[in-house]
Write a protein that holds these residues in place. Structure first.
Motif, PDB file in Angstrom:
ATOM      1  N   UNK A 186      55.901  81.329  25.448  1.00  0.00           N
ATOM      2  CA  UNK A 186      56.980  82.152  24.905  1.00  0.00           C
ATOM      3  C   UNK A 186      56.573  83.619  24.833  1.00  0.00           C
ATOM      4  N   UNK A 187      55.417  83.883  24.228  1.00  0.00           N
ATOM      5  CA  UNK A 187      54.962  85.279  24.090  1.00  0.00           C
ATOM      6  C   UNK A 187      54.690  85.909  25.449  1.00  0.00           C
ATOM      7  N   UNK A 188      54.132  85.134  26.389  1.00  0.00           N
ATOM      8  CA  UNK A 188      53.864  85.656  27.733  1.00  0.00           C
ATOM      9  C   UNK A 188      55.171  86.009  28.438  1.00  0.00           C
ATOM     10  N   UNK A 189      56.191  85.168  28.290  1.00  0.00           N
ATOM     11  CA  UNK A 189      57.479  85.434  28.935  1.00  0.00           C
ATOM     12  C   UNK A 189      58.163  86.667  28.358  1.00  0.00           C
ATOM     13  N   UNK A 190      58.086  86.847  27.043  1.00  0.00           N
ATOM     14  CA  UNK A 190      58.677  88.044  26.441  1.00  0.00           C
ATOM     15  C   UNK A 190      57.934  89.297  26.901  1.00  0.00           C
ATOM     16  N   UNK A 191      56.620  89.212  26.996  1.00  0.00           N
ATOM     17  CA  UNK A 191      55.833  90.354  27.481  1.00  0.00           C
ATOM     18  C   UNK A 191      56.205  90.680  28.924  1.00  0.00           C
ATOM     19  N   UNK A 192      56.344  89.643  29.754  1.00  0.00           N
ATOM     20  CA  UNK A 192      56.698  89.875  31.154  1.00  0.00           C
ATOM     21  C   UNK A 192      58.088  90.501  31.280  1.00  0.00           C
ATOM     22  N   UNK A 193      59.012  90.091  30.417  1.00  0.00           N
ATOM     23  CA  UNK A 193      60.370  90.624  30.522  1.00  0.00           C
ATOM     24  C   UNK A 193      60.425  92.090  30.103  1.00  0.00           C
ATOM     25  N   UNK A 194      59.865  92.414  28.945  1.00  0.00           N
ATOM     26  CA  UNK A 194      59.990  93.780  28.418  1.00  0.00           C
ATOM     27  C   UNK A 194      59.032  94.755  29.118  1.00  0.00           C
ATOM     28  N   UNK A 195      57.751  94.382  29.225  1.00  0.00           N
ATOM     29  CA  UNK A 195      56.770  95.297  29.815  1.00  0.00           C
ATOM     30  C   UNK A 195      56.730  95.224  31.333  1.00  0.00           C
ATOM     31  N   UNK A 196      57.053  94.038  31.883  1.00  0.00           N
ATOM     32  CA  UNK A 196      56.939  93.870  33.326  1.00  0.00           C
ATOM     33  C   UNK A 196      58.220  94.104  34.096  1.00  0.00           C
ATOM     34  N   UNK A 197      59.378  94.090  33.412  1.00  0.00           N
ATOM     35  CA  UNK A 197      60.634  94.278  34.122  1.00  0.00           C
ATOM     36  C   UNK A 197      61.529  95.346  33.500  1.00  0.00           C
ATOM     37  N   UNK A 248      63.582  87.275  35.690  1.00  0.00           N
ATOM     38  CA  UNK A 248      63.174  87.691  34.346  1.00  0.00           C
ATOM     39  C   UNK A 248      64.233  87.364  33.303  1.00  0.00           C
ATOM     40  N   UNK A 249      65.494  87.392  33.692  1.00  0.00           N
ATOM     41  CA  UNK A 249      66.544  86.978  32.756  1.00  0.00           C
ATOM     42  C   UNK A 249      66.405  85.496  32.420  1.00  0.00           C
ATOM     43  N   UNK A 250      66.113  84.679  33.434  1.00  0.00           N
ATOM     44  CA  UNK A 250      65.941  83.246  33.194  1.00  0.00           C
ATOM     45  C   UNK A 250      64.657  82.942  32.430  1.00  0.00           C
ATOM     46  N   UNK A 251      63.653  83.808  32.550  1.00  0.00           N
ATOM     47  CA  UNK A 251      62.455  83.643  31.722  1.00  0.00           C
ATOM     48  C   UNK A 251      62.808  83.713  30.240  1.00  0.00           C
ATOM     49  N   UNK A 252      63.623  84.702  29.877  1.00  0.00           N
ATOM     50  CA  UNK A 252      64.031  84.851  28.478  1.00  0.00           C
ATOM     51  C   UNK A 252      64.924  83.692  28.053  1.00  0.00           C
ATOM     52  N   UNK A 253      65.827  83.271  28.936  1.00  0.00           N
ATOM     53  CA  UNK A 253      66.715  82.149  28.616  1.00  0.00           C
ATOM     54  C   UNK A 253      65.903  80.887  28.366  1.00  0.00           C
ATOM     55  N   UNK A 254      64.906  80.634  29.211  1.00  0.00           N
ATOM     56  CA  UNK A 254      64.062  79.449  29.010  1.00  0.00           C
ATOM     57  C   UNK A 254      63.294  79.532  27.695  1.00  0.00           C
ATOM     58  N   UNK A 271      66.447  78.372  38.157  1.00  0.00           N
ATOM     59  CA  UNK A 271      65.205  79.089  37.873  1.00  0.00           C
ATOM     60  C   UNK A 271      64.341  79.199  39.135  1.00  0.00           C
ATOM     61  N   UNK A 272      64.212  78.120  39.877  1.00  0.00           N
ATOM     62  CA  UNK A 272      63.376  78.160  41.069  1.00  0.00           C
ATOM     63  C   UNK A 272      64.030  78.934  42.210  1.00  0.00           C
ATOM     64  N   UNK A 273      65.352  78.988  42.237  1.00  0.00           N
ATOM     65  CA  UNK A 273      66.019  79.857  43.207  1.00  0.00           C
ATOM     66  C   UNK A 273      65.711  81.323  42.898  1.00  0.00           C
ATOM     67  N   UNK A 274      65.718  81.692  41.606  1.00  0.00           N
ATOM     68  CA  UNK A 274      65.372  83.068  41.229  1.00  0.00           C
ATOM     69  C   UNK A 274      63.911  83.375  41.538  1.00  0.00           C
ATOM     70  N   UNK A 275      63.043  82.365  41.423  1.00  0.00           N
ATOM     71  CA  UNK A 275      61.639  82.558  41.767  1.00  0.00           C
ATOM     72  C   UNK A 275      61.470  82.784  43.270  1.00  0.00           C
ATOM     73  N   UNK A 276      62.295  82.125  44.072  1.00  0.00           N
ATOM     74  CA  UNK A 276      62.256  82.355  45.516  1.00  0.00           C
ATOM     75  C   UNK A 276      62.734  83.756  45.869  1.00  0.00           C
ATOM     76  N   UNK A 277      63.644  84.319  45.083  1.00  0.00           N
ATOM     77  CA  UNK A 277      64.118  85.681  45.347  1.00  0.00           C
ATOM     78  C   UNK A 277      62.985  86.698  45.212  1.00  0.00           C
TER      79      UNK A 277
END
Length: 348
Positions: A186-197, A248-254, A271-277
């Motif tokens: 959870x914390x890693x995904x929030x960090x990736x969304x805000x700081x990484x995207x 990254x939107x689906x990361x937060x949703x998950x 989610x995996x379709x977005x990962x392929x993008x």
């Protein structure tokens, strides 16, 4: 208490029966396409980045680092291809799973970091051409590049502390996949969304809005050049949103909603379709930041012109050789001999 929760999560994950059909149908096509197209494109991009470094241009350092991150991920695609073709069963050891997973995720955020460096460098060059010169030097570019790589390696080290190979309901060894997601993610995904995207996106948008504003007010810039700059800026923002936005939107949703196998099964394909993008970023980077430059365009134009001249010369030579062997040519060659034949008969 946390250990008990973690054990419960692992037990639930082991009972999740998720349809991995998207991995056997769409993923192989994307991986093969990106490998076939992205490998030569990034090799050329690396060459042109080297030429810019040779010319003492700091953009070459950012471009080379961006290309190296893409190439690292492209070299891991054969392992991911074998993984999805074997119905998501990782047959290698866990260390290789961690390395390939790190190359997958670090490619995203290292690419985002260097895309931001390129856009900020352009912003300073266009909006403040005579100020902040100390930030647009080769030394500054190398320091910034080292900071980006170090930051992402530290993030990977934190993820490395957890096991990344686990069994699913079909007793397959899955790599970098947990359903539902674990508590530490959870914390890693929030960090990736805000700081990484989110922060890089606003930085990218701010920089390119400033560039467009200056270009619009400039009276010395040709109209054709202005259109080219606008297309490049808008294409960069669109590709950034398309490649990285859905994932990254689906990361937060998950992280917010995925607490059971029911939700994990519903969101798995999307989610995996977005990962392929995000994988298409390896093809978009060299196209945008290398092949769109004027020097590169002239290089390919000259190379194409040389090929056309060679083909034209080859065609002319073929036509000439064909004309020499035609019946009309043979008849013309025989004409003098036939004219001499009556004289010889008379003499006889």
């Amino acid at each position: 208490m946390e250990n008990i929760t973690e054990n419960v999560t692992e037990n639930i994950a082991a009972n999740c029966s998720i349809d991995h059909r998207i991995h056997q149908t769409l993923s192989p096509v994307v991986y093969i396409f990106v490998f076939v197209v992205g490998l030569p494109a990034n090799c050329l991009s690396l060459y042109f980045g080297y030429l810019q470094i040779k010319a003492k241009n700091e953009l070459g350092i950012y471009l080379c680092n961006l290309t190296i991150a893409d190439l690292f991920y492209i070299f891991s695609l054969p392992f991911w291809l074998q993984y999805v073709l074997q119905h998501d069963n990782w047959t290698y050891d866990e260390l290789l799973c961690k390395i390939c997973g790190t190359l997958l995720y670090e490619n995203i955020y290292i690419s985002v970091g260097f895309l931001c460096c390129i856009c900020v460098d352009r912003y300073l060059a266009v909006v403040y051409p005579f100020r902040f010169h100390q930030f647009r030097t080769m030394k500054a570019a190398m320091v910034v590049s080292a900071i980006i790589w170090t930051k992402e390696m530290l993030t990977s080290w934190f993820v490395f502390q957890h096991g990344e190979v686990s069994k699913d309901s079909e007793s397959h060894m899955v790599c970098f996949e947990h359903y539902p997601i674990k508590s530490w993610e959870h914390s890693v995904n929030y960090y990736r969304f805000f700081a990484g995207f989110l922060f890089p996106f606003f930085l990218l948008l701010f920089s390119y809005c400033g560039i467009l504003q200056v270009v619009r007010k400039s009276h010395g810039t040709q109209k054709k050049k202005k259109v080219q700059i606008k297309r490049l800026v808008s294409s960069t923002v669109v590709i950034f949103l398309v490649c990285f936005g859905p994932y990254h939107i689906l990361l937060v949703v998950r992280s917010l909603l995925e607490h059971s196998c029911v939700f994990a099964e519903k969101i798995f394909n999307v989610y995996h379709f977005s990962l392929l993008l995000t994988t298409f970023n390896c093809v978009a980077d060299p196209v945008l930041y290398c092949f769109s430059s004027e020097n590169t365009y002239q290089f390919f134009f000259k190379m194409g012109d040389s090929c056309l001249k060679w083909l034209r010369c080859l065609r002319i030579e073929t036509m000439e050789s064909y004309q020499l062997n035609t019946p009309e040519t043979l008849r013309k060659n025989r004409a003098p001999a036939e004219q001499e034949e009556p004289g010889l008969l008379n003499k006889l």
